[in-house]
Structures are given as structure tokens and as C-alpha cells.
Scaffold this motif. Structure first.
Motif, PDB file in Angstrom:
ATOM      1  N   LEU A 236      38.368 -26.163  47.225  1.00 56.61           N
ATOM      2  CA  LEU A 236      37.346 -26.186  46.170  1.00 56.61           C
ATOM      3  C   LEU A 236      36.163 -25.294  46.528  1.00 56.61           C
ATOM      4  O   LEU A 236      35.615 -24.600  45.660  1.00 56.61           O
ATOM      5  N   ILE A 237      35.779 -25.292  47.791  1.00 56.78           N
ATOM      6  CA  ILE A 237      34.682 -24.418  48.230  1.00 56.78           C
ATOM      7  C   ILE A 237      35.076 -22.952  48.052  1.00 56.78           C
ATOM      8  O   ILE A 237      34.267 -22.128  47.608  1.00 56.78           O
ATOM      9  N   LEU A 238      36.321 -22.622  48.370  1.00 57.14           N
ATOM     10  CA  LEU A 238      36.801 -21.250  48.181  1.00 57.14           C
ATOM     11  C   LEU A 238      36.781 -20.864  46.706  1.00 57.14           C
ATOM     12  O   LEU A 238      36.323 -19.763  46.352  1.00 57.14           O
ATOM     13  N   VAL A 239      37.235 -21.759  45.838  1.00 59.63           N
ATOM     14  CA  VAL A 239      37.233 -21.488  44.399  1.00 59.63           C
ATOM     15  C   VAL A 239      35.804 -21.338  43.879  1.00 59.63           C
ATOM     16  O   VAL A 239      35.515 -20.468  43.046  1.00 59.63           O
ATOM     17  N   THR A 240      34.888 -22.186  44.379  1.00 59.76           N
ATOM     18  CA  THR A 240      33.486 -22.096  43.965  1.00 59.76           C
ATOM     19  C   THR A 240      32.881 -20.757  44.352  1.00 59.76           C
ATOM     20  O   THR A 240      32.161 -20.128  43.560  1.00 59.76           O
ATOM     21  N   THR A 241      33.168 -20.305  45.573  1.00 62.82           N
ATOM     22  CA  THR A 241      32.655 -19.014  46.034  1.00 62.82           C
ATOM     23  C   THR A 241      33.218 -17.868  45.200  1.00 62.82           C
ATOM     24  O   THR A 241      32.488 -16.951  44.801  1.00 62.82           O
ATOM     25  N   LEU A 242      34.514 -17.932  44.903  1.00 66.32           N
ATOM     26  CA  LEU A 242      35.140 -16.878  44.101  1.00 66.32           C
ATOM     27  C   LEU A 242      34.586 -16.866  42.682  1.00 66.32           C
ATOM     28  O   LEU A 242      34.367 -15.787  42.103  1.00 66.32           O
ATOM     29  N   SER A 243      34.354 -18.045  42.111  1.00 70.93           N
ATOM     30  CA  SER A 243      33.834 -18.092  40.735  1.00 70.93           C
ATOM     31  C   SER A 243      32.438 -17.487  40.652  1.00 70.93           C
ATOM     32  O   SER A 243      32.097 -16.826  39.664  1.00 70.93           O
ATOM     33  N   SER A 244      31.627 -17.698  41.688  1.00 72.14           N
ATOM     34  CA  SER A 244      30.280 -17.115  41.695  1.00 72.14           C
ATOM     35  C   SER A 244      30.328 -15.604  41.863  1.00 72.14           C
ATOM     36  O   SER A 244      29.528 -14.876  41.276  1.00 72.14           O
ATOM     37  N   SER A 245      31.275 -15.120  42.690  1.00 76.68           N
ATOM     38  CA  SER A 245      31.345 -13.685  42.949  1.00 76.68           C
ATOM     39  C   SER A 245      32.017 -12.917  41.814  1.00 76.68           C
ATOM     40  O   SER A 245      31.705 -11.748  41.585  1.00 76.68           O
ATOM     41  N   GLN A 246      32.927 -13.556  41.104  1.00 72.58           N
ATOM     42  CA  GLN A 246      33.654 -12.872  40.041  1.00 72.58           C
ATOM     43  C   GLN A 246      32.924 -12.900  38.705  1.00 72.58           C
ATOM     44  O   GLN A 246      33.234 -12.115  37.815  1.00 72.58           O
ATOM     45  N   LEU A 247      31.972 -13.818  38.549  1.00 74.69           N
ATOM     46  CA  LEU A 247      31.237 -13.870  37.289  1.00 74.69           C
ATOM     47  C   LEU A 247      30.288 -12.683  37.181  1.00 74.69           C
ATOM     48  O   LEU A 247      29.528 -12.404  38.110  1.00 74.69           O
ATOM     49  N   ASP A 248      30.341 -12.003  36.057  1.00 74.14           N
ATOM     50  CA  ASP A 248      29.469 -10.862  35.777  1.00 74.14           C
ATOM     51  C   ASP A 248      28.367 -11.326  34.830  1.00 74.14           C
ATOM     52  O   ASP A 248      28.580 -11.414  33.620  1.00 74.14           O
ATOM     53  N   PRO A 249      27.174 -11.674  35.355  1.00 70.80           N
ATOM     54  CA  PRO A 249      26.119 -12.218  34.489  1.00 70.80           C
ATOM     55  C   PRO A 249      25.729 -11.271  33.360  1.00 70.80           C
ATOM     56  O   PRO A 249      25.494 -11.718  32.233  1.00 70.80           O
ATOM     57  N   ASP A 250      25.650  -9.977  33.658  1.00 69.54           N
ATOM     58  CA  ASP A 250      25.260  -9.023  32.620  1.00 69.54           C
ATOM     59  C   ASP A 250      26.284  -8.998  31.488  1.00 69.54           C
ATOM     60  O   ASP A 250      25.927  -8.969  30.308  1.00 69.54           O
TER      61      ASP A 250
END
Length: 216
Positions: A181-195
Motif C-alpha cells: 500500500l505504501i508503494l502504491v501510495t508513492t506511485l499515485s503521488s508521483s504519477q498524478l499530473d496536477p497541472d
């Protein structure tokens, strides 16, 4: 007189310099020409990847919270500990604030984050102007700074090191689920493009406004 289209421009988050929105692809990164801060970067298929990771996070939250993280065996007696039971044990030891922090930052905050991310990415993937998208995006970005699953995992590992000499410690399914779950959380934060997310949210909002004016 021509009007300024917000979707054709972008402002620097650091110095507020207004620039024409560049077209980027691949792994390109654009920096502000005035202050040099990171302006936007490209994350291919950010919406679809965010949706997949959000669904994976929601699935992993169940075993991470319901199954034992550790099982202790002392003199033939076994005791299994989940995230919830560890919080209740701290509450019984007159540490209600610590117990509340564990429930908030190890369970409720990650759950809320993944629910918001699922709502956002599914709406953008389907191009549906669902209500509250801007509010959900702001809430997700705020909660992204408060997820502390890593701190809880470090606490578990420290406990293992301290208890291994006096008891047999058996890692449970909850511990493996928590690590994933920690790995998925880290990936979701890095893959999300806020702009990209904000750009599409504004575009959907403008489409709704135009449709309302057309109906009138």
C-alpha cells in the motif's frame, strides 16, 4: 477585444509569472524562465494510471487494516495485532492522542485520499463534469501531505527489532499489504499530473457553463 482564456495560459506557482501554456509530451519538464522553478511536467496517461493506482489502493486498504500486521508468540501464547487493535491498545494505555493519530493517518486519511483520487480520475477519464471536482482536487492535494503510512511501518519494524529477543514475531498478511500500500501510495503521488488534472477540471467546468448559457 479578445478575452484571456485560462486554459491557454499558466501561472508560475512561485513567482506568478503568466505564460502561454506550452505543449509537452513524453517526460519533458518546463521550468519558469524568471525564477527557474519547475512549472509543469508531462506524465503520459496520468489520468488512467491514477485511476488504476487509486483502485489498487482501495483494495489493499482492506487487508492492510483487517489482517494482522504482526503475531507475537510468548510461552506458547499468541497475540495478533492489527492497525485497529494497536490503536485500541494505546487508548487503553491512556494514550488517546497517539491512538487517534494512528487511526487518522494510517487508515482514514489514506482511505479518503484514494476515494477522492478515484472520483477525480474516473470523472476525467469519462469526461464527466461531476460536482465538486475542484473541491475534491484541493482536498486530495492537502491530504497528500498528511499520509503517514511510512511512519507507522517504521514503528512496526522498530517493534520487531525490540521484541525479537523476547518473543517469536511472525509477520502477517497485513504487514505485506501495508508495504504494498505504501508503494502504491508513492506511485499515485508521483504519477498524478496536477497541472493536467486542473486543466481538465477547468475545461469541464467551462463546458458546463457554456451549455447553461446555450440552454438559456
Amino acid at each position: 477585444m479578445s478575452t484571456l482564456n485560462r486554459n491557454d495560459h499558466i501561472a508560475c506557482h512561485e513567482c506568478d509569472l503568466l505564460l502561454s501554456r506550452p505543449v509537452i509530451s513524453g517526460d519533458e519538464v518546463v521550468y519558469c524562465p524568471r525564477c527557474g522553478s519547475r512549472l509543469i511536467s508531462s506524465h503520459p496517461n496520468s489520468v488512467e494510471r491514477s485511476l488504476a493506482l487509486a483502485l489498487a489502493g482501495l483494495i489493499l486498504l482492506l487487508p492492510a487494516n483487517l489482517f494482522p500486521v504482526l503475531t507475537l508468540e510468548v510461552l506458547g501464547r499468541q497475540q495478533a495485532q492489527t492497525i485497529f487493535s494497536s490503536a485500541m491498545a494505546l487508548y487503553d494505555d491512556n494514550l488517546p492522542v497517539v491512538a487517534l493519530c494512528i487511526l487518522l493517518f494510517a487508515a482514514l486519511v489514506p482511505l479518503t485520499k484514494f476515494v477522492l483520487l478515484t472520483y477525480l480520475s474516473l470523472a476525467l477519464h469519462l469526461q464527466k463534469p461531476w460536482p465538486g471536482l475542484a473541491l475534491a482536487m484541493r482536498g486530495y492535494q492537502h491530504l497528500d501531505e498528511w499520509s503517514m503510512l511510512e511512519v507507522y511501518l517504521i514503528g512496526v519494524l522498530v517493534s520487531v527489532v525490540k521484541l525479537v529477543d523476547i518473543a517469536e514475531v511472525h509477520p502477517g498478511l497485513g504487514l505485506y499489504s501495508l508495504g504494498t500500500l505504501i508503494l502504491v501510495t508513492t506511485l499515485s503521488s508521483s504519477q498524478l499530473d496536477p497541472d493536467l488534472f486542473w486543466h481538465q477540471i477547468e475545461a469541464l467546468s467551462e463546458d458546463v457553463t457554456k451549455k447553461e448559457f446555450a440552454d438559456e
